[in-house]
Design an enzyme around this catalytic site. Structure first.
Site, PDB file in Angstrom:
ATOM      1  N   CYS A   1       0.830  -1.214   0.000  1.00 33.75           N
ATOM      2  CA  CYS A   1       0.000   0.000   0.000  1.00 33.75           C
ATOM      3  C   CYS A   1       0.865   1.264   0.000  1.00 33.75           C
ATOM      4  O   CYS A   1       1.853   1.341   0.721  1.00 33.75           O
ATOM      5  CB  CYS A   1      -0.904  -0.019   1.232  1.00 33.75           C
ATOM      6  SG  CYS A   1      -2.016   1.395   1.284  1.00 33.75           S
TER       7      CYS A   1
ATOM      8  N   CYS B   1       0.415   4.885   6.972  1.00 33.85           N
ATOM      9  CA  CYS B   1      -0.205   4.710   8.294  1.00 33.85           C
ATOM     10  C   CYS B   1       0.785   3.990   9.225  1.00 33.85           C
ATOM     11  O   CYS B   1       1.192   2.849   8.934  1.00 33.85           O
ATOM     12  CB  CYS B   1      -1.503   3.905   8.162  1.00 33.85           C
ATOM     13  SG  CYS B   1      -2.579   4.540   6.870  1.00 33.85           S
TER      14      CYS B   1
ATOM     15  N   CYS C   1       0.538   0.236  10.321  1.00 32.67           N
ATOM     16  CA  CYS C   1       0.045  -0.790   9.392  1.00 32.67           C
ATOM     17  C   CYS C   1       1.122  -1.659   8.748  1.00 32.67           C
ATOM     18  O   CYS C   1       2.015  -1.162   8.062  1.00 32.67           O
ATOM     19  CB  CYS C   1      -0.796  -0.141   8.295  1.00 32.67           C
ATOM     20  SG  CYS C   1      -1.588  -1.389   7.251  1.00 32.67           S
TER      21      CYS C   1
ATOM     22  N   CYS D   1     -16.558  -9.236   6.074  1.00 32.31           N
ATOM     23  CA  CYS D   1     -15.899  -7.948   5.824  1.00 32.31           C
ATOM     24  C   CYS D   1     -14.644  -8.163   4.985  1.00 32.31           C
ATOM     25  O   CYS D   1     -13.759  -8.931   5.386  1.00 32.31           O
ATOM     26  CB  CYS D   1     -15.477  -7.299   7.134  1.00 32.31           C
ATOM     27  SG  CYS D   1     -16.785  -7.208   8.346  1.00 32.31           S
TER      28      CYS D   1
ATOM     29  N   CYS E   1     -19.587  -6.145   4.116  1.00 29.50           N
ATOM     30  CA  CYS E   1     -18.861  -4.934   4.500  1.00 29.50           C
ATOM     31  C   CYS E   1     -17.567  -4.932   3.706  1.00 29.50           C
ATOM     32  O   CYS E   1     -16.968  -5.999   3.514  1.00 29.50           O
ATOM     33  CB  CYS E   1     -18.548  -4.954   5.998  1.00 29.50           C
ATOM     34  SG  CYS E   1     -17.583  -3.520   6.541  1.00 29.50           S
TER      35      CYS E   1
ATOM     36  N   CYS F   1     -19.347   2.018   9.167  1.00 34.01           N
ATOM     37  CA  CYS F   1     -18.565   1.345  10.200  1.00 34.01           C
ATOM     38  C   CYS F   1     -17.316   2.189  10.384  1.00 34.01           C
ATOM     39  O   CYS F   1     -16.498   2.302   9.461  1.00 34.01           O
ATOM     40  CB  CYS F   1     -18.205  -0.072   9.736  1.00 34.01           C
ATOM     41  SG  CYS F   1     -17.038  -0.900  10.847  1.00 34.01           S
TER      42      CYS F   1
ATOM     43  N   ARG G   1     -17.597  -2.581  18.481  1.00 35.84           N
ATOM     44  CA  ARG G   1     -16.874  -3.838  18.221  1.00 35.84           C
ATOM     45  C   ARG G   1     -15.526  -3.869  18.943  1.00 35.84           C
ATOM     46  O   ARG G   1     -14.697  -2.972  18.769  1.00 35.84           O
ATOM     47  CB  ARG G   1     -16.660  -4.057  16.718  1.00 35.84           C
ATOM     48  CG  ARG G   1     -15.970  -5.404  16.437  1.00 35.84           C
ATOM     49  CD  ARG G   1     -15.899  -5.736  14.949  1.00 35.84           C
ATOM     50  NE  ARG G   1     -17.207  -5.657  14.358  1.00 35.84           N
ATOM     51  CZ  ARG G   1     -17.499  -4.910  13.289  1.00 35.84           C
ATOM     52  NH1 ARG G   1     -16.563  -4.221  12.688  1.00 35.84           N
ATOM     53  NH2 ARG G   1     -18.724  -4.873  12.823  1.00 35.84           N
TER      54      ARG G   1
HETATM   55  N1  SAM Z   1      -6.570   0.458   3.177  1.00 36.91           N
HETATM   56  C1  SAM Z   1      -7.860   0.797   3.645  1.00 36.91           C
HETATM   57  C2  SAM Z   1      -7.833   1.984   4.576  1.00 36.91           C
HETATM   58  O1  SAM Z   1      -6.913   2.117   5.366  1.00 36.91           O
HETATM   59  O2  SAM Z   1      -8.765   2.777   4.536  1.00 36.91           O
HETATM   60  C3  SAM Z   1      -8.594  -0.360   4.295  1.00 36.91           C
HETATM   61  C4  SAM Z   1      -7.840  -1.399   5.131  1.00 36.91           C
HETATM   62  S1  SAM Z   1      -7.062  -0.804   6.634  1.00 36.91           S
HETATM   63  C5  SAM Z   1      -6.003  -2.137   7.055  1.00 36.91           C
HETATM   64  C6  SAM Z   1      -8.379  -0.832   7.814  1.00 36.91           C
HETATM   65  C7  SAM Z   1      -8.112  -0.390   9.234  1.00 36.91           C
HETATM   66  O3  SAM Z   1      -7.405  -1.392   9.942  1.00 36.91           O
HETATM   67  C8  SAM Z   1      -7.280   0.861   9.474  1.00 36.91           C
HETATM   68  O4  SAM Z   1      -7.976   2.040   9.295  1.00 36.91           O
HETATM   69  C9  SAM Z   1      -6.880   0.690  10.921  1.00 36.91           C
HETATM   70  O5  SAM Z   1      -7.810   1.331  11.769  1.00 36.91           O
HETATM   71  C10 SAM Z   1      -6.907  -0.827  11.131  1.00 36.91           C
HETATM   72  N2  SAM Z   1      -5.558  -1.364  11.394  1.00 36.91           N
HETATM   73  C11 SAM Z   1      -4.572  -1.522  10.496  1.00 36.91           C
HETATM   74  N3  SAM Z   1      -3.455  -2.018  11.069  1.00 36.91           N
HETATM   75  C12 SAM Z   1      -3.737  -2.168  12.393  1.00 36.91           C
HETATM   76  C13 SAM Z   1      -2.989  -2.618  13.510  1.00 36.91           C
HETATM   77  N4  SAM Z   1      -1.703  -2.995  13.391  1.00 36.91           N
HETATM   78  N5  SAM Z   1      -3.589  -2.655  14.717  1.00 36.91           N
HETATM   79  C14 SAM Z   1      -4.879  -2.268  14.838  1.00 36.91           C
HETATM   80  N6  SAM Z   1      -5.636  -1.828  13.816  1.00 36.91           N
HETATM   81  C15 SAM Z   1      -5.080  -1.761  12.604  1.00 36.91           C
HETATM   82 FE1  SF4 Z   2      -2.750   1.224   3.422  1.00 39.53          FE
HETATM   83 FE2  SF4 Z   2      -2.645   0.066   5.803  1.00 39.53          FE
HETATM   84 FE3  SF4 Z   2      -3.082   2.676   5.644  1.00 39.53          FE
HETATM   85 FE4  SF4 Z   2      -5.009   0.959   4.815  1.00 39.53          FE
HETATM   86  S1  SF4 Z   2      -4.245   1.209   6.905  1.00 39.53           S
HETATM   87  S2  SF4 Z   2      -4.296   2.812   3.762  1.00 39.53           S
HETATM   88  S3  SF4 Z   2      -3.722  -0.700   4.017  1.00 39.53           S
HETATM   89  S4  SF4 Z   2      -1.211   1.605   5.010  1.00 39.53           S
END
Ligand code: SAM
Ligand code: SF4
Ligand code: DTB
Length: 324
Positions: free
Chosen positions: A62, A66, A69, A106, A137, A197, A269
Protein backbone atom coordinates in the site's frame (compact mmCIF):
# COMPACT_ATOMS: atom_id res chain seq x y z
CA UNK A 1 -35.27 20.21 25.30
CA UNK A 2 -33.51 23.38 26.54
CA UNK A 3 -33.38 26.28 24.03
CA UNK A 4 -29.55 26.34 24.07
CA UNK A 5 -29.39 22.67 23.10
CA UNK A 6 -31.86 23.15 20.23
CA UNK A 7 -29.74 26.06 18.97
CA UNK A 8 -26.60 23.90 19.19
CA UNK A 9 -28.23 21.09 17.23
CA UNK A 10 -29.53 23.47 14.57
CA UNK A 11 -26.07 25.04 14.28
CA UNK A 12 -24.63 21.56 13.81
CA UNK A 13 -22.45 21.91 16.89
CA UNK A 14 -21.05 18.79 18.51
CA UNK A 15 -23.48 16.83 20.62
CA UNK A 16 -20.58 15.48 22.67
CA UNK A 17 -17.76 17.90 23.41
CA UNK A 18 -14.29 16.55 24.04
CA UNK A 19 -14.61 17.82 27.64
CA UNK A 20 -17.85 15.89 28.17
CA UNK A 21 -16.21 12.72 26.86
CA UNK A 22 -13.03 13.31 28.90
CA UNK A 23 -15.21 13.67 32.02
CA UNK A 24 -16.83 10.29 31.28
CA UNK A 25 -13.43 8.64 30.75
CA UNK A 26 -12.31 9.97 34.15
CA UNK A 27 -15.35 8.73 36.14
CA UNK A 28 -14.72 6.33 39.01
CA UNK A 29 -14.74 2.87 37.39
CA UNK A 30 -17.90 1.62 39.19
CA UNK A 31 -19.86 4.72 38.12
CA UNK A 32 -18.63 4.48 34.54
CA UNK A 33 -19.50 0.77 34.31
CA UNK A 34 -22.94 1.29 35.84
CA UNK A 35 -23.76 3.99 33.27
CA UNK A 36 -22.41 1.95 30.36
CA UNK A 37 -24.27 -1.20 31.41
CA UNK A 38 -27.52 0.74 31.86
CA UNK A 39 -27.25 2.29 28.38
CA UNK A 40 -26.34 -1.09 26.89
CA UNK A 41 -29.36 -2.83 28.43
CA UNK A 42 -31.70 -0.04 27.33
CA UNK A 43 -30.87 -0.70 23.67
CA UNK A 44 -29.55 -4.27 23.32
CA UNK A 45 -29.78 -7.75 24.76
CA UNK A 46 -26.45 -7.86 26.70
CA UNK A 47 -25.87 -11.57 26.07
CA UNK A 48 -25.98 -11.24 22.26
CA UNK A 49 -22.82 -10.47 20.27
CA UNK A 50 -22.74 -9.61 16.58
CA UNK A 51 -20.19 -11.73 14.69
CA UNK A 52 -18.16 -10.48 11.71
CA UNK A 53 -15.41 -12.32 9.85
CA UNK A 54 -12.58 -10.51 8.07
CA UNK A 55 -10.79 -11.43 4.85
CA UNK A 56 -7.93 -9.56 3.22
CA UNK A 57 -8.89 -9.63 -0.47
CA UNK A 58 -5.82 -7.61 -1.52
CA UNK A 59 -2.83 -7.62 0.81
CA UNK A 60 0.20 -5.35 1.20
CA UNK A 61 2.06 -3.01 -1.12
CA UNK A 62 0.00 0.00 0.00
CA UNK A 63 1.29 3.49 -0.90
CA UNK A 64 -0.03 5.11 2.32
CA UNK A 65 2.17 5.59 5.40
CA UNK A 66 -0.20 4.71 8.29
CA UNK A 67 2.28 4.21 11.15
CA UNK A 68 0.48 1.18 12.58
CA UNK A 69 0.04 -0.79 9.39
CA UNK A 70 1.96 -3.90 8.34
CA UNK A 71 0.60 -3.47 4.78
CA UNK A 72 2.31 -0.15 3.99
CA UNK A 73 4.86 -0.74 1.21
CA UNK A 74 7.40 1.56 2.85
CA UNK A 75 7.84 -0.57 5.99
CA UNK A 76 9.80 -3.86 6.16
CA UNK A 77 7.24 -6.06 7.90
CA UNK A 78 7.58 -9.30 5.95
CA UNK A 79 4.02 -8.93 4.61
CA UNK A 80 4.01 -10.26 1.05
CA UNK A 81 2.04 -8.09 -1.39
CA UNK A 82 -0.66 -9.88 -3.39
CA UNK A 83 -3.09 -9.10 -6.19
CA UNK A 84 -6.85 -8.85 -5.73
CA UNK A 85 -8.26 -12.34 -4.98
CA UNK A 86 -10.49 -14.13 -7.49
CA UNK A 87 -14.23 -13.88 -6.80
CA UNK A 88 -14.66 -17.68 -6.40
CA UNK A 89 -11.86 -17.90 -3.81
CA UNK A 90 -13.50 -15.11 -1.80
CA UNK A 91 -16.87 -16.87 -1.91
CA UNK A 92 -15.28 -20.11 -0.64
CA UNK A 93 -13.94 -18.17 2.40
CA UNK A 94 -17.35 -16.55 2.93
CA UNK A 95 -19.08 -19.95 2.94
CA UNK A 96 -16.59 -21.22 5.54
CA UNK A 97 -17.14 -18.10 7.70
CA UNK A 98 -20.90 -18.59 7.56
CA UNK A 99 -20.51 -22.21 8.64
CA UNK A 100 -18.54 -21.00 11.70
CA UNK A 101 -21.33 -18.60 12.71
CA UNK A 102 -20.50 -15.29 11.01
CA UNK A 103 -23.37 -12.92 10.33
CA UNK A 104 -21.34 -10.37 8.35
CA UNK A 105 -18.40 -10.84 5.98
CA UNK A 106 -15.90 -7.95 5.82
CA UNK A 107 -13.46 -7.68 2.94
CA UNK A 108 -10.40 -5.43 3.23
CA UNK A 109 -8.05 -4.16 0.51
CA UNK A 110 -4.70 -2.41 1.02
CA UNK A 111 -5.50 0.48 -1.30
CA UNK A 112 -5.33 4.27 -0.95
CA UNK A 113 -8.54 4.22 -3.02
CA UNK A 114 -9.93 1.66 -5.49
CA UNK A 115 -9.47 1.88 -9.26
CA UNK A 116 -12.75 1.61 -11.14
CA UNK A 117 -11.98 -1.81 -12.72
CA UNK A 118 -11.03 -3.20 -9.28
CA UNK A 119 -14.26 -1.81 -7.88
CA UNK A 120 -16.22 -3.86 -10.44
CA UNK A 121 -14.56 -7.06 -9.18
CA UNK A 122 -15.33 -6.08 -5.58
CA UNK A 123 -18.97 -5.50 -6.60
CA UNK A 124 -19.11 -9.09 -7.92
CA UNK A 125 -17.76 -10.29 -4.55
CA UNK A 126 -20.42 -8.26 -2.70
CA UNK A 127 -23.20 -9.72 -4.87
CA UNK A 128 -21.88 -13.28 -4.33
CA UNK A 129 -21.45 -12.91 -0.55
CA UNK A 130 -24.93 -11.41 -0.20
CA UNK A 131 -26.43 -14.32 -2.12
CA UNK A 132 -25.01 -16.64 0.57
CA UNK A 133 -27.23 -14.85 3.10
CA UNK A 134 -24.42 -12.89 4.76
CA UNK A 135 -24.29 -9.15 5.40
CA UNK A 136 -21.50 -7.45 3.46
CA UNK A 137 -18.86 -4.93 4.50
CA UNK A 138 -15.83 -3.68 2.58
CA UNK A 139 -12.92 -1.38 3.42
CA UNK A 140 -11.11 -0.14 0.34
CA UNK A 141 -9.71 3.29 1.28
CA UNK A 142 -11.01 6.66 0.09
CA UNK A 143 -14.12 6.74 -2.12
CA UNK A 144 -15.70 9.30 -4.44
CA UNK A 145 -19.47 9.83 -4.59
CA UNK A 146 -19.87 7.81 -7.87
CA UNK A 147 -17.92 4.92 -6.28
CA UNK A 148 -20.19 4.85 -3.22
CA UNK A 149 -23.22 4.90 -5.53
CA UNK A 150 -21.80 1.88 -7.42
CA UNK A 151 -21.22 -0.03 -4.15
CA UNK A 152 -24.76 0.73 -3.01
CA UNK A 153 -26.10 -0.56 -6.33
CA UNK A 154 -24.16 -3.83 -5.79
CA UNK A 155 -26.02 -4.20 -2.47
CA UNK A 156 -23.25 -3.27 -0.01
CA UNK A 157 -24.52 -3.10 3.58
CA UNK A 158 -21.56 -1.49 5.45
CA UNK A 159 -18.42 0.47 4.56
CA UNK A 160 -15.54 0.52 7.06
CA UNK A 161 -13.39 3.63 7.11
CA UNK A 162 -11.78 4.57 10.43
CA UNK A 163 -10.90 7.99 11.83
CA UNK A 164 -8.22 6.10 13.80
CA UNK A 165 -7.49 8.78 16.46
CA UNK A 166 -8.16 12.41 17.45
CA UNK A 167 -7.81 15.18 14.84
CA UNK A 168 -4.78 16.48 16.79
CA UNK A 169 -2.87 13.19 17.10
CA UNK A 170 -3.67 12.03 13.56
CA UNK A 171 -0.74 13.83 11.89
CA UNK A 172 1.70 11.97 14.14
CA UNK A 173 0.48 8.65 12.70
CA UNK A 174 -0.38 9.32 9.03
CA UNK A 175 0.89 11.99 6.64
CA UNK A 176 -0.32 10.78 3.22
CA UNK A 177 -3.99 11.65 3.70
CA UNK A 178 -5.79 14.08 5.98
CA UNK A 179 -8.48 13.75 8.62
CA UNK A 180 -10.71 15.81 6.32
CA UNK A 181 -10.15 13.26 3.50
CA UNK A 182 -11.52 10.62 5.85
CA UNK A 183 -14.52 12.73 6.84
CA UNK A 184 -15.24 13.36 3.12
CA UNK A 185 -15.26 9.61 2.36
CA UNK A 186 -17.54 8.99 5.36
CA UNK A 187 -19.95 11.67 4.07
CA UNK A 188 -19.98 10.03 0.60
CA UNK A 189 -20.73 6.64 2.16
CA UNK A 190 -23.52 8.09 4.31
CA UNK A 191 -25.04 10.03 1.39
CA UNK A 192 -25.17 6.85 -0.72
CA UNK A 193 -27.30 5.18 1.97
CA UNK A 194 -24.66 2.64 3.03
CA UNK A 195 -24.29 1.92 6.77
CA UNK A 196 -21.13 3.40 8.25
CA UNK A 197 -18.56 1.34 10.20
CA UNK A 198 -16.07 3.77 11.71
CA UNK A 199 -13.84 3.67 14.76
CA UNK A 200 -10.20 3.89 15.70
CA UNK A 201 -7.12 2.44 17.32
CA UNK A 202 -5.91 2.94 20.87
CA UNK A 203 -2.44 2.17 22.22
CA UNK A 204 -0.61 4.24 19.60
CA UNK A 205 1.04 6.52 22.21
CA UNK A 206 -1.97 8.87 22.33
CA UNK A 207 -3.17 10.26 25.65
CA UNK A 208 -6.59 10.20 27.28
CA UNK A 209 -7.51 13.53 25.70
CA UNK A 210 -6.87 12.05 22.22
CA UNK A 211 -9.13 9.13 23.04
CA UNK A 212 -11.76 11.65 24.13
CA UNK A 213 -11.21 13.57 20.86
CA UNK A 214 -11.71 10.42 18.78
CA UNK A 215 -14.92 9.42 20.56
CA UNK A 216 -16.31 12.97 20.57
CA UNK A 217 -15.71 13.19 16.80
CA UNK A 218 -17.36 9.81 16.12
CA UNK A 219 -20.36 10.55 18.35
CA UNK A 220 -20.79 14.03 16.81
CA UNK A 221 -20.87 12.93 13.16
CA UNK A 222 -24.15 14.09 11.56
CA UNK A 223 -25.34 10.51 12.11
CA UNK A 224 -23.15 8.38 14.42
CA UNK A 225 -21.71 5.22 12.78
CA UNK A 226 -23.91 2.13 13.06
CA UNK A 227 -20.78 0.11 13.85
CA UNK A 228 -17.81 1.37 15.88
CA UNK A 229 -14.69 -0.82 15.86
CA UNK A 230 -12.35 -0.08 18.77
CA UNK A 231 -8.99 -1.63 17.92
CA UNK A 232 -6.09 -2.09 20.35
CA UNK A 233 -2.92 -1.61 18.32
CA UNK A 234 -1.37 -4.86 17.13
CA UNK A 235 2.25 -3.68 17.25
CA UNK A 236 3.97 -5.18 14.20
CA UNK A 237 7.78 -5.31 13.88
CA UNK A 238 9.00 -2.97 11.13
CA UNK A 239 6.20 -0.40 11.53
CA UNK A 240 6.95 2.97 13.20
CA UNK A 241 4.66 1.94 16.09
CA UNK A 242 6.37 -1.43 16.66
CA UNK A 243 7.52 -0.38 20.14
CA UNK A 244 4.44 1.53 21.30
CA UNK A 245 3.59 0.75 24.93
CA UNK A 246 0.44 -1.40 25.11
CA UNK A 247 -2.64 0.34 26.50
CA UNK A 248 -3.53 -0.52 30.09
CA UNK A 249 -6.46 -2.99 29.92
CA UNK A 250 -8.58 -0.88 32.29
CA UNK A 251 -8.06 2.18 30.07
CA UNK A 252 -9.16 0.04 27.13
CA UNK A 253 -12.34 -0.99 28.98
CA UNK A 254 -12.99 2.67 29.81
CA UNK A 255 -12.74 3.56 26.10
CA UNK A 256 -15.30 0.87 25.23
CA UNK A 257 -17.64 2.06 28.03
CA UNK A 258 -17.52 5.67 26.84
CA UNK A 259 -18.14 4.63 23.21
CA UNK A 260 -21.21 2.72 24.46
CA UNK A 261 -22.54 5.70 26.48
CA UNK A 262 -22.01 8.27 23.71
CA UNK A 263 -23.27 6.06 20.84
CA UNK A 264 -26.08 4.15 22.58
CA UNK A 265 -27.63 2.49 19.53
CA UNK A 266 -24.38 1.62 17.71
CA UNK A 267 -22.69 -1.76 17.72
CA UNK A 268 -19.37 -1.29 19.53
CA UNK A 269 -16.87 -3.84 18.22
CA UNK A 270 -14.07 -5.20 20.37
CA UNK A 271 -11.76 -5.42 17.35
CA UNK A 272 -8.02 -5.94 16.77
CA UNK A 273 -5.91 -6.80 19.82
CA UNK A 274 -8.09 -9.53 21.35
CA UNK A 275 -5.40 -12.16 20.84
CA UNK A 276 -3.23 -10.38 23.43
CA UNK A 277 -6.13 -9.69 25.82
CA UNK A 278 -6.99 -11.81 28.86
CA UNK A 279 -10.42 -13.42 29.16
CA UNK A 280 -11.03 -11.15 32.16
CA UNK A 281 -10.31 -7.98 30.15
CA UNK A 282 -12.57 -9.17 27.32
CA UNK A 283 -15.31 -10.00 29.85
CA UNK A 284 -15.11 -6.44 31.21
CA UNK A 285 -15.36 -5.10 27.63
CA UNK A 286 -18.57 -7.10 27.07
CA UNK A 287 -19.94 -5.77 30.38
CA UNK A 288 -18.94 -2.22 29.33
CA UNK A 289 -21.11 -2.55 26.21
CA UNK A 290 -18.99 -4.16 23.50
CA UNK A 291 -21.44 -6.25 21.46
CA UNK A 292 -19.55 -7.22 18.34
CA UNK A 293 -16.29 -9.05 17.52
CA UNK A 294 -14.18 -10.20 14.60
CA UNK A 295 -14.39 -14.02 14.60
CA UNK A 296 -11.83 -16.15 12.79
CA UNK A 297 -8.22 -17.14 13.41
CA UNK A 298 -6.89 -14.21 11.35
CA UNK A 299 -7.66 -10.49 11.14
CA UNK A 300 -6.26 -9.10 7.85
CA UNK A 301 -2.59 -10.08 8.17
CA UNK A 302 -2.17 -10.68 11.92
CA UNK A 303 -3.48 -13.33 14.31
CA UNK A 304 -6.87 -13.01 15.97
CA UNK A 305 -8.10 -14.86 19.07
CA UNK A 306 -8.82 -18.38 17.81
CA UNK A 307 -12.30 -19.66 17.03
CA UNK A 308 -11.95 -22.43 19.64
CA UNK A 309 -10.83 -19.91 22.30
CA UNK A 310 -13.79 -17.65 21.47
CA UNK A 311 -16.25 -20.55 21.60
CA UNK A 312 -14.93 -21.46 25.07
CA UNK A 313 -15.03 -17.82 26.24
CA UNK A 314 -18.62 -17.36 25.03
CA UNK A 315 -19.63 -20.57 26.84
CA UNK A 316 -17.92 -19.40 30.07
CA UNK A 317 -19.64 -16.01 29.92
CA UNK A 318 -23.03 -17.24 28.68
CA UNK A 319 -22.80 -15.06 25.58
CA UNK A 320 -24.27 -16.10 22.25
CA UNK A 321 -23.79 -15.09 18.64
CA UNK A 322 -26.57 -12.84 17.37
CA UNK A 323 -29.05 -14.76 15.22
CA UNK A 324 -28.11 -18.16 16.72
N1 SAM B 1 -6.57 0.46 3.18
C1 SAM B 1 -7.86 0.80 3.64
C2 SAM B 1 -7.83 1.98 4.58
O1 SAM B 1 -6.91 2.12 5.37
O2 SAM B 1 -8.77 2.78 4.54
C3 SAM B 1 -8.59 -0.36 4.29
C4 SAM B 1 -7.84 -1.40 5.13
S1 SAM B 1 -7.06 -0.80 6.63
C5 SAM B 1 -6.00 -2.14 7.06
C6 SAM B 1 -8.38 -0.83 7.81
C7 SAM B 1 -8.11 -0.39 9.23
O3 SAM B 1 -7.41 -1.39 9.94
C8 SAM B 1 -7.28 0.86 9.47
O4 SAM B 1 -7.98 2.04 9.30
C9 SAM B 1 -6.88 0.69 10.92
O5 SAM B 1 -7.81 1.33 11.77
C10 SAM B 1 -6.91 -0.83 11.13
N2 SAM B 1 -5.56 -1.36 11.39
C11 SAM B 1 -4.57 -1.52 10.50
N3 SAM B 1 -3.45 -2.02 11.07
C12 SAM B 1 -3.74 -2.17 12.39
C13 SAM B 1 -2.99 -2.62 13.51
N4 SAM B 1 -1.70 -3.00 13.39
N5 SAM B 1 -3.59 -2.65 14.72
C14 SAM B 1 -4.88 -2.27 14.84
N6 SAM B 1 -5.64 -1.83 13.82
C15 SAM B 1 -5.08 -1.76 12.60
FE1 SF4 C 1 -2.75 1.22 3.42
FE2 SF4 C 1 -2.64 0.07 5.80
FE3 SF4 C 1 -3.08 2.68 5.64
FE4 SF4 C 1 -5.01 0.96 4.82
S1 SF4 C 1 -4.25 1.21 6.91
S2 SF4 C 1 -4.30 2.81 3.76
S3 SF4 C 1 -3.72 -0.70 4.02
S4 SF4 C 1 -1.21 1.60 5.01
C1 DTB D 1 -11.02 -2.40 11.77
O1 DTB D 1 -11.36 -1.41 12.45
N1 DTB D 1 -10.19 -3.34 12.18
C2 DTB D 1 -9.97 -4.32 11.13
C3 DTB D 1 -10.99 -3.87 10.06
N2 DTB D 1 -11.46 -2.65 10.55
C4 DTB D 1 -10.64 -3.85 8.65
C5 DTB D 1 -8.56 -4.45 10.71
C6 DTB D 1 -7.61 -4.82 11.81
C7 DTB D 1 -6.28 -5.05 11.19
C8 DTB D 1 -5.26 -5.51 12.17
C9 DTB D 1 -3.92 -5.67 11.55
C10 DTB D 1 -3.85 -6.74 10.49
O2 DTB D 1 -4.31 -7.89 10.71
O3 DTB D 1 -3.25 -6.48 9.44
Amino acid sequence: MPEAMIEQLVAGQPRWSRDDVAALLALPFPDLMFRAMSVHRAHFNPVEVQISTLLSIKTGGCPEDCGYCPQAASYETGTAASKLMAVEAVLAEARAAKAKGAQRFCMGAAWRSPKDHDLENVCSMIEGVKSLGLETCVTLGMLTAPQTARLKEAGLDYYNHNLDTSPEYYGKVITTRTYQDRLDTLANVRDAGIHVCCGGIVGMGEDESDRAGLIATLASLPTPPESVPINALVAVAGTPLANAAPIDPIDFVRTIAVARITMPTSYVRLSAGREAMSDEAQALCFLAGANSIFHGDKLLTTKNATVSHDDALFAKLGLRAQGH
